[in-house]
Design a protein around this motif. Structure first.
Motif, PDB file in Angstrom:
ATOM      1  N   HIS A  74      -2.431   8.526  -9.900  1.00 49.05           N
ATOM      2  CA  HIS A  74      -3.462   7.494  -9.674  1.00 49.05           C
ATOM      3  C   HIS A  74      -4.401   7.413 -10.874  1.00 49.05           C
ATOM      4  CE1 HIS A  74      -7.216   5.798  -8.081  1.00 49.05           C
ATOM      5  NE2 HIS A  74      -6.438   5.136  -7.221  1.00 49.05           N
ATOM      6  N   ASN A  75      -4.766   8.567 -11.443  1.00 51.02           N
ATOM      7  CA  ASN A  75      -5.639   8.583 -12.609  1.00 51.02           C
ATOM      8  C   ASN A  75      -4.976   7.920 -13.813  1.00 51.02           C
ATOM      9  OD1 ASN A  75      -7.572   9.912 -11.097  1.00 51.02           O
ATOM     10  ND2 ASN A  75      -6.939  11.941 -11.784  1.00 51.02           N
ATOM     11  N   ARG A  76      -3.666   8.163 -13.986  1.00 51.79           N
ATOM     12  CA  ARG A  76      -2.945   7.534 -15.103  1.00 51.79           C
ATOM     13  C   ARG A  76      -2.909   6.017 -14.941  1.00 51.79           C
ATOM     14  NH1 ARG A  76       2.736  10.310 -16.156  1.00 51.79           N
ATOM     15  NH2 ARG A  76       2.687   8.679 -17.756  1.00 51.79           N
ATOM     16  N   VAL A  77      -2.676   5.559 -13.730  1.00 50.79           N
ATOM     17  CA  VAL A  77      -2.644   4.119 -13.483  1.00 50.79           C
ATOM     18  C   VAL A  77      -4.012   3.505 -13.761  1.00 50.79           C
ATOM     19  CG1 VAL A  77      -2.367   2.367 -11.692  1.00 50.79           C
ATOM     20  CG2 VAL A  77      -0.742   4.253 -11.832  1.00 50.79           C
ATOM     21  N   CYS A  92       0.843  -1.202   0.000  1.00 58.40           N
ATOM     22  CA  CYS A  92       0.000   0.000   0.000  1.00 58.40           C
ATOM     23  C   CYS A  92       0.874   1.246   0.000  1.00 58.40           C
ATOM     24  CB  CYS A  92      -0.913   0.028   1.229  1.00 58.40           C
ATOM     25  SG  CYS A  92      -2.010  -1.401   1.326  1.00 58.40           S
ATOM     26  N   ALA A  93       0.478   2.247  -0.771  1.00 58.89           N
ATOM     27  CA  ALA A  93       1.218   3.515  -0.816  1.00 58.89           C
ATOM     28  C   ALA A  93       0.286   4.606  -1.306  1.00 58.89           C
ATOM     29  CB  ALA A  93       2.436   3.404  -1.732  1.00 58.89           C
ATOM     30  N   TYR A  96      -1.829  -5.142 -12.820  1.00 57.34           N
ATOM     31  CA  TYR A  96      -1.104  -4.057 -13.492  1.00 57.34           C
ATOM     32  C   TYR A  96       0.146  -3.651 -12.721  1.00 57.34           C
ATOM     33  CZ  TYR A  96      -0.154   0.477 -15.614  1.00 57.34           C
ATOM     34  OH  TYR A  96       0.459   1.538 -16.219  1.00 57.34           O
ATOM     35  N   ILE A  97       0.010  -3.468 -11.399  1.00 57.42           N
ATOM     36  CA  ILE A  97       1.161  -3.067 -10.592  1.00 57.42           C
ATOM     37  C   ILE A  97       2.214  -4.165 -10.576  1.00 57.42           C
ATOM     38  CG2 ILE A  97       1.907  -2.417  -8.273  1.00 57.42           C
ATOM     39  CD1 ILE A  97       0.379  -0.246  -9.737  1.00 57.42           C
ATOM     40  N   THR A  98       1.783  -5.448 -10.503  1.00 55.57           N
ATOM     41  CA  THR A  98       2.737  -6.561 -10.525  1.00 55.57           C
ATOM     42  C   THR A  98       3.539  -6.558 -11.815  1.00 55.57           C
ATOM     43  OG1 THR A  98       1.301  -7.883  -9.105  1.00 55.57           O
ATOM     44  CG2 THR A  98       2.958  -9.053 -10.379  1.00 55.57           C
TER      45      THR A  98
END
Length: 431
Positions: free
Chosen positions: A303-306, A295-296, A320-322
């Motif tokens: 955040h919107n781009r992700v 968590c961060a 996606y993060i992995t």
């Protein structure tokens, strides 16, 4: 009789941030001294740049040309303001009243603090509490805490607060002896903090800040036992073919725990049928790497781009993060270039002297300006290496033993030999 800190705000002729002339300064001093002497005040002339001071009983005023300030009996403030309004070299335009001062002896002051012992103790423990057990407060704690409960007194107008500081220091020593405060030596000197509930009940030895003898802490009231969650009840089920019918409602968390500790994987979603749950399972392996939360907090724009990127790929946030982190570390392990992750590239690194580095840097700047795009160091080094290798390596030869740009000797018309200069002259005649 009540006393209060007072400021008589003045407009003084010839004074703004300093005196415009010595005559204005002399006129102000002469009139202010005469006025207060006529009212029965005792004058103490100022020296070495300091202003005059006048006193009357337990009252005092510092006679600065921008304000007369000090402690006055509240009953005398209005009458003195009227007298100041009659002056010629200055004019009082406003009066500010501040904190109250009391005619209180040392014994009376200590007695009043004693009535607040519990309140002061609670305040000390609150202000000395740290977020971690290895964090300590190294500032002069007793002085700052004593200021919070200070009573301003006529006999201590300089506010040294000796009695208050002593009382709080003695109270903190007692808390150290009980084990409610803990002290330790830090890199910044001796520090102090509030003991945890566990430390209070441990009766551990505590060293006092002032170097007193160590004593065992007193036990604190017994703590309430933390509430324990009820263990999940066993699940009764009925097997029919490849399906299980659960005979009582089970929390989803129980399913999740069951799956992570076993060799089975749920392959369809839970379907609620009245009070029954039906699901199918199949054998599998638990070779998948265990997962853990990461968590961060990130800026809203990032955040919107992700969110947009993962939705475009049809992935969950975890997927996606992995993938993003995996790609980053693979790129980092392969020299910072994504093209090097295919296993067909090698890293070559070497050091050069500062002068050569600056020449390369200047060349890259010139080329970037000429081409209208940024020329990288990698591009420059690869181009230089390839250029040198092309010149140094022998030319490729085909199977006939002929170089690419050379025709065979038995094909085509041979080029006639170049005539000598003397032969040409013989044919055309000498000129």
């Amino acid at each position: 009789m009540a006393y209060r800190k007072v400021y008589f705000r003045l407009h003084t002729e010839g004074y703004i941030s300093g005196w415009s002339s010595d005559s204005d300064k002399a006129a102000f001093k002469e009139e202010s001294r005469r006025l207060f002497k006529s009212l029965g005040w005792m004058l103490t002339p100022g020296h070495n740049g300091c202003c005059d001071t006048v006193t009357k009983g337990q009252q005092d005023l510092y006679l600065h040309p921008s304000s007369f300030s000090g402690v006055l009996d509240e009953d005398n403030i209005q009458s003195l303001q009227e007298q100041l309004s009659k002056a010629q070299t200055f004019r009082c335009y406003h009066t500010d009243r501040y904190e109250e001062y009391r005619d209180l002896s040392d014994e009376g002051y200590r007695a009043e603090l004693e009535t607040k012992r519990d309140e002061i103790t609670e305040y000390i423990l609150k202000k000395c509490r740290t977020k971690r057990r290895n964090f300590y407060i190294v500032a002069p704690v007793a002085v700052h805490l004593a200021e919070h409960f200070e009573i301003r007194r006529l006999c201590d107008k300089d506010r040294r607060n000796k009695i208050g500081n002593q009382f709080v220091a003695e109270l903190m020593d007692g808390l150290l002896q009980k084990g409610w405060l803990v002290s330790a030596e830090t890199s910044q000197g001796e520090g102090i903090r509030t003991a945890t509930n566990k430390e209070r009940g441990a009766r551990q030895a505590v060293t006092q800040v002032a170097g007193q003898i160590t004593m065992e802490g007193q036990p604190s009231p017994p703590e309430k036992a933390p509430k324990r969650k009820k263990p999940p009840q066993p699940v009764e089920y009925l097997q029919v073919g490849a399906a299980f019918f659960v005979l009582r409602a089970v929390h989803i968390g129980a399913y999740a725990w069951f799956v992570s500790e076993s060799l089975v994987v749920v392959v369809i979603a839970f379907v609620w049928l009245s009070r029954y749950t039906c699901f199918t399972i199949k054998k599998g392996d638990n070779s998948m790497e265990q997962r853990k939360n990461l968590c961060a907090q990130v800026p809203i724009s990032l955040h919107n781009r992700v969110t947009e990127a993962k939705e475009a790929l049809g992935q969950t946030t975890a997927e996606y993060i992995t993938n993003l982190l995996t790609e980053y570390y693979e790129m980092k392990e392969n020299g910072g270039n994504t093209a090097m992750t295919n296993g067909k590239n090698r890293t070559m690194a070497f050091q050069i002297d500062e002068e050569l580095f600056q020449r390369i840097k200047a060349h890259l700047d010139r080329e970037s300006a000429r081409l209208g795009r940024k020329v990288t160091q990698r591009e420059f080094v690869l181009g230089a290496i390839i250029g040198v290798l092309n010149m140094a390596e022998p030319m490729d030869v085909d199977e006939t033993g002929v170089a690419p740009c050379e025709a065979p000797a038995d094909q085509g018309d041979p080029q006639p030999p170049e005539e000598e200069e003397s032969d040409v002259e013989a044919k055309n005649g000498a000129v």
